[in-house]
Scaffold this active site. Structure first.
Site, short mmCIF file in Angstrom:
data_model
loop_
_atom_site.label_atom_id
_atom_site.label_comp_id
_atom_site.label_asym_id
_atom_site.label_seq_id
_atom_site.Cartn_x
_atom_site.Cartn_y
_atom_site.Cartn_z
CG LEU A 190 -43.00 47.99 76.74
CD1 LEU A 190 -42.07 47.83 75.54
CD2 LEU A 190 -43.32 49.47 76.94
CG ASP A 191 -50.13 48.89 76.78
OD1 ASP A 191 -50.05 48.58 77.97
OD2 ASP A 191 -50.45 50.02 76.36
#
Ligand code: URA
Length: 236
Positions: A103-104
């Site tokens: 996930l960023d």
């Protein structure tokens, strides 16, 4: 690499580190045939460790956790810039866990971490098309036209995206929310899909992966998946 005995014992799933220290202090741990002392280190590739009469093997107990990732954490094992790591949030687990996919830094929500390499590979393999749902907040209004394009497929630099689902659209004067379900896991996919339609993403939260959701798990907290959940994930 040699590591402290209590760490090796905990990682093998035999006991907590503290309990392992008690066993060492009580003389219940043997290192290469001699009673081990607190502070001793071993490398299971070359040393023999016996705990309460049982030989410690290299294979460690597998564990998979579901984390509600906060914004501002990076999902790699190290960061040259010294930013906070998602693994910092699961240090209560003795095993070394690896994020399943990414996930960023500024994306929140459901992230699985595991030391089960086989499971991780199954889940992140591009052919698996595991469904993932994201809550997306964008600036402005999500027009009917853009909604249709997101659903049908967006042309990105790495090809057309698979059809997606959109639900729960709520448009305000300055921003809109919607739930987007995709079946791929390309790098920064949701942000790139939105950017390609001039939609500026202001918040992104993953709320579901296959049958797993965040339920009431607070941000920054994790829970260990049970055997049934692991079985279902393997069968996906
Ligand atoms: N899509 C993105 O753009 N970012 C994420 O973190 C996950 C999916």
């Amino acid at each position: 690499m040699a590591e402290r005995l209590q760490k090796l014992i905990a990682r093998a799933g035999l006991a907590s580190r503290r309990q392992a220290e008690v066993w060492i202090a009580e003389g219940k741990v043997l290192l290469n045939g001699a009673v081990a002392g607190l502070g001793d280190r071993a490398d299971l590739a070359v040393d023999q460790v016996i705990v309460n009469g049982q030989k410690l093997s290299v294979a460690e107990k597998t564990v998979t956790v579901l984390l509600n990732k906060p914004r501002g954490y990076i999902s790699t094992m190290k960061d040259p810039q010294g930013r906070k790591l998602v693994t910092d949030l699961v240090t209560a687990i003795p095993q070394r866990l690896y994020p399943v996919g990414r996930l960023d830094f500024n994306t929140e929500g459901l992230l699985l971490l595991t030391n089960d390499g086989d499971l991780a590979q199954r889940l992140s393999h591009p052919s698996h098309h595991v469904e993932k749902t994201y809550l997306v907040k964008v600036r402005g209004v999500l027009s009917e036209e853009k909604l249709l394009i997101l659903q049908q497929g967006v042309q990105l630099a790495d090809g057309l995206t698979l059809p997606a689902e959109i639900a729960n659209v709520r448009s305000g004067r300055t921003s809109s929310w919607f739930a987007l379900t995709i079946r791929e896991g390309r790098n920064r996919q949701v942000r790139r899909m939105c950017e390609s339609l001039d939609l500026s993403v202001v918040r992104l939260k993953r709320i579901r992966v296959a049958f797993l959701d965040l339920a009431n798990l607070p941000t920054g907290q994790f829970r260990i998946l049970c055997a049934d959940e692991i079985k279902k994930l393997r069968e996906l």
